[in-house]
Design a protein around this motif. Structure first.
Motif, mmCIF file in Angstrom:
data_model
loop_
_atom_site.group_PDB
_atom_site.id
_atom_site.type_symbol
_atom_site.label_atom_id
_atom_site.label_comp_id
_atom_site.label_asym_id
_atom_site.label_seq_id
_atom_site.Cartn_x
_atom_site.Cartn_y
_atom_site.Cartn_z
ATOM 1 N N VAL A 218 0.924 -1.095 -0.213
ATOM 2 C CA VAL A 218 0.122 -0.218 0.052
ATOM 3 C C VAL A 218 0.869 1.192 0.021
ATOM 4 O O VAL A 218 0.695 2.214 -0.772
ATOM 5 N N LEU A 219 1.850 1.218 0.903
ATOM 6 C CA LEU A 219 2.833 2.302 1.013
ATOM 7 C C LEU A 219 3.625 2.536 -0.343
ATOM 8 O O LEU A 219 3.895 3.929 -0.636
ATOM 9 N N ALA A 220 4.055 1.529 -1.017
ATOM 10 C CA ALA A 220 4.680 1.672 -2.200
ATOM 11 C C ALA A 220 4.177 2.290 -3.289
ATOM 12 O O ALA A 220 4.888 2.917 -4.312
ATOM 13 N N GLU B 25 8.119 14.615 -7.630
ATOM 14 C CA GLU B 25 7.960 15.564 -8.522
ATOM 15 C C GLU B 25 7.636 15.042 -9.854
ATOM 16 O O GLU B 25 7.038 15.836 -10.584
ATOM 17 N N HIS B 26 8.124 14.122 -9.944
ATOM 18 C CA HIS B 26 7.864 13.519 -11.678
ATOM 19 C C HIS B 26 6.934 12.466 -11.666
ATOM 20 O O HIS B 26 6.657 11.810 -12.698
ATOM 21 N N ALA B 27 5.939 12.509 -10.622
ATOM 22 C CA ALA B 27 4.897 11.515 -10.446
ATOM 23 C C ALA B 27 5.425 10.130 -10.470
ATOM 24 O O ALA B 27 4.814 9.175 -10.812
ATOM 25 N N LEU B 28 6.577 9.623 -10.026
ATOM 26 C CA LEU B 28 6.982 8.472 -9.521
ATOM 27 C C LEU B 28 6.721 8.004 -8.279
ATOM 28 O O LEU B 28 7.034 8.732 -7.529
ATOM 29 N N THR B 29 6.229 6.850 -8.471
ATOM 30 C CA THR B 29 5.947 6.143 -6.907
ATOM 31 C C THR B 29 7.025 5.224 -6.592
ATOM 32 O O THR B 29 7.706 4.529 -7.731
ATOM 33 N N PRO B 30 7.352 4.644 -5.643
ATOM 34 C CA PRO B 30 8.469 3.617 -5.232
ATOM 35 C C PRO B 30 8.218 2.323 -6.074
ATOM 36 O O PRO B 30 9.165 1.558 -6.672
ATOM 37 N N ALA B 31 6.913 2.022 -6.388
ATOM 38 C CA ALA B 31 6.716 0.726 -7.078
ATOM 39 C C ALA B 31 5.359 0.955 -7.938
ATOM 40 O O ALA B 31 4.769 2.072 -7.937
ATOM 41 N N THR B 32 5.287 0.263 -8.904
ATOM 42 C CA THR B 32 4.114 0.467 -9.752
ATOM 43 C C THR B 32 3.347 -1.024 -10.052
ATOM 44 O O THR B 32 3.827 -1.900 -9.462
ATOM 45 N N PRO B 33 2.112 -0.979 -10.129
ATOM 46 C CA PRO B 33 1.414 -1.938 -10.255
ATOM 47 C C PRO B 33 1.519 -2.872 -11.464
ATOM 48 O O PRO B 33 0.678 -3.878 -12.001
ATOM 49 N N ASN B 34 2.603 -2.890 -12.209
ATOM 50 C CA ASN B 34 3.183 -3.350 -13.312
ATOM 51 C C ASN B 34 3.969 -4.682 -13.123
ATOM 52 O O ASN B 34 4.808 -4.577 -12.277
ATOM 53 N N ILE C 4 -5.486 -3.351 -6.307
ATOM 54 C CA ILE C 4 -5.880 -4.550 -5.548
ATOM 55 C C ILE C 4 -4.912 -5.773 -5.853
ATOM 56 O O ILE C 4 -4.330 -6.557 -5.280
ATOM 57 N N GLY C 5 -4.934 -5.841 -7.268
ATOM 58 C CA GLY C 5 -4.207 -7.091 -7.878
ATOM 59 C C GLY C 5 -2.489 -6.844 -7.500
ATOM 60 O O GLY C 5 -1.713 -8.228 -7.141
ATOM 61 N N PHE C 6 -1.983 -5.932 -7.223
ATOM 62 C CA PHE C 6 -0.677 -5.387 -6.944
ATOM 63 C C PHE C 6 -0.480 -5.781 -5.625
ATOM 64 O O PHE C 6 0.520 -6.496 -5.229
ATOM 65 N N ILE C 7 -1.326 -5.670 -4.723
ATOM 66 C CA ILE C 7 -1.087 -5.916 -3.111
ATOM 67 C C ILE C 7 -0.999 -7.383 -3.085
ATOM 68 O O ILE C 7 -0.234 -7.735 -2.411
ATOM 69 N N VAL C 8 -2.019 -8.223 -3.958
ATOM 70 C CA VAL C 8 -1.888 -9.579 -3.742
ATOM 71 C C VAL C 8 -0.522 -10.014 -4.514
ATOM 72 O O VAL C 8 -0.018 -10.939 -3.888
ATOM 73 N N PHE C 9 -0.176 -9.486 -5.530
ATOM 74 C CA PHE C 9 1.033 -9.948 -6.033
ATOM 75 C C PHE C 9 2.252 -9.534 -5.247
ATOM 76 O O PHE C 9 3.124 -10.374 -5.267
ATOM 77 N N CYS C 10 2.150 -8.503 -4.650
ATOM 78 C CA CYS C 10 3.416 -7.946 -3.793
ATOM 79 C C CYS C 10 3.307 -8.989 -2.485
ATOM 80 O O CYS C 10 4.468 -9.422 -2.360
ATOM 81 N N TYR C 11 2.388 -9.506 -1.985
ATOM 82 C CA TYR C 11 2.266 -10.442 -0.982
ATOM 83 C C TYR C 11 3.244 -11.648 -1.508
ATOM 84 O O TYR C 11 3.760 -12.234 -0.550
#
Length: 359
Positions: free
Chosen positions: A133-135, A141-150, A165-172
């Motif tokens: 969730v936090l990732a 400022e470049h609209a980059l998050t620490p992780a992406t859902p791809n 939601i899929g990324f959270i499951v994938f991440c786990y």
């Protein structure tokens, strides 16, 4: 570049100096390793060796990471800890806490089973979901998050997107897989620590290369959209130094084991780095030893449940060779060599992708 070197040097020094203190302290408290009865008979002599040495690895990592930034600030550099660095370090520490509870229960109850499967999965679930969730937050400022859902190989595979939601499951799933893979590998003196050091050393190179070709700084062919790559290089260097320092005392014959405290933490770091650097599939190659050890357990269980027969004399895979008559040090060194080959091959794939992009 100075920060990366400082992180590695500080964590190496702290790990080497702090581990003997833990050996003495844990020995006085009777915090010794329990050995499973069905394991190789040669391991019986290791019973009582101090465990939970992962405390030294995690402590050294934090010292290297924060110490590097502290020195840089004193020298007038503006390199402060980043969102990506904090998240990966917190993931590592969170899983280390789950492992610590597992080790502590083993010691108190004097058995080789600590947390039951449900409790361990719940611990990994809480840490993994929090990280996922936090990732996806903290856009810069470049609209980059620490992780992406791809899904990613060397870069994001844009047409394979999981959604939030899929990324959270994938991440786990990734965190659970890698933390257990390193845990399976931690069955011989120094095997997991040495293999992890090679993986993190490879990621020092990868993350520094991503920094030198950062699309937010140098928009050119082959550049990378990775959030805070230089700080991730600092984290990887700190982890490498901590593993090498711990290996000084953990190499055969080990004077201390990392326990689940260390193996779950290092597995979490492997997972975190793969997601933060957009190299989730590439990590399968770079961490080839961990991959094979995990697959050997899965295949052994699947074969036994379906046919009642075993593929290997014993899983994880390294025990198969022990029971075949190989000396423990022979297994360790040969697995280290294979681990180095996997890491170099993975680095070659990373570089070839960059060459193809710029060519």
């Amino acid at each position: 570049m100075i920060g990366i070197g400082l992180a590695g040097a500080i964590s190496l020094l702290i790990s080497i100096l702090f581990t003997p203190y833990l050996i003495r302290a844990f020995s006085r408290q009777g915090f010794g390793q329990e050995i499973r009865e069905e394991g190789p008979q040669g391991h019986k002599s290791k019973r009582g060796t101090p465990t939970m040495g992962g405390v030294a690895i995690i402590t050294a990592m934090w010292a290297g990471y924060l110490g590097s930034h502290g020195v840089n600030m004193l020298m007038g550099r503006s390199e402060s800890p980043s969102a990506s660095g904090w998240l990966v370090m917190m993931l590592t520490s969170g899983l280390g806490m789950v492992g610590f509870l597992d080790d502590f229960i083993k010691i108190r109850k004097q058995r080789n089973l600590g947390l039951n499967k449900t409790a361990k999965l719940v611990g990994q679930l809480v840490v993994g979901i929090s990280f996922a969730v936090l990732a996806l937050q903290f856009a810069d400022e470049h609209a980059l998050t620490p992780a992406t859902p791809n899904l990613s190989f060397v870069r994001d595979i844009s047409f394979v997107s999981f959604g939030t939601i899929g990324f959270i499951v994938f991440c786990y799933g990734i965190i659970g897989a890698w933390s257990n893979a390193v845990n399976f590998t931690d069955g011989l003196d120094g095997l997991a620590g040495g293999s992890a050091a090679m993986v993190f050393g490879t990621y020092v190179v990868i993350t520094f290369w991503q920094f030198r070709n950062d699309c937010t700084i140098h928009l050119n062919a082959g550049c990378y959209y990775v959030r805070d790559p230089l700080d991730l290089a600092v984290v990887a260097a700190a982890a490498m130094g901590a593993c090498i320092g711990f290996l000084w005392w953990n190499a055969a014959p080990a004077k201390i084991f990392m326990g689940d405290t260390g193996s779950l933490a290092l597995g979490g770091l492997v997972a975190g780095l793969s997601m933060m650097t957009r190299t989730e599939l590439l990590m399968i190659v770079i961490s080839g030893i961990f991959t094979v050890e995990m697959l050997s357990v899965i295949l052994q269980i699947a074969m036994f449940r379906t046919t009642g027969r075993r593929i290997f004399r014993m899983a994880p895979f390294h025990h198969h060779f022990e029971l075949a008559g190989w000396a423990e040090t022979t297994v360790i060194i040969r697995f280290w060599l294979l681990g180095g080959v996997c890491a170099m091959f993975g680095l070659g794939l990373f570089y070839s992708d960059w060459l193809a992009a710029v060519g």
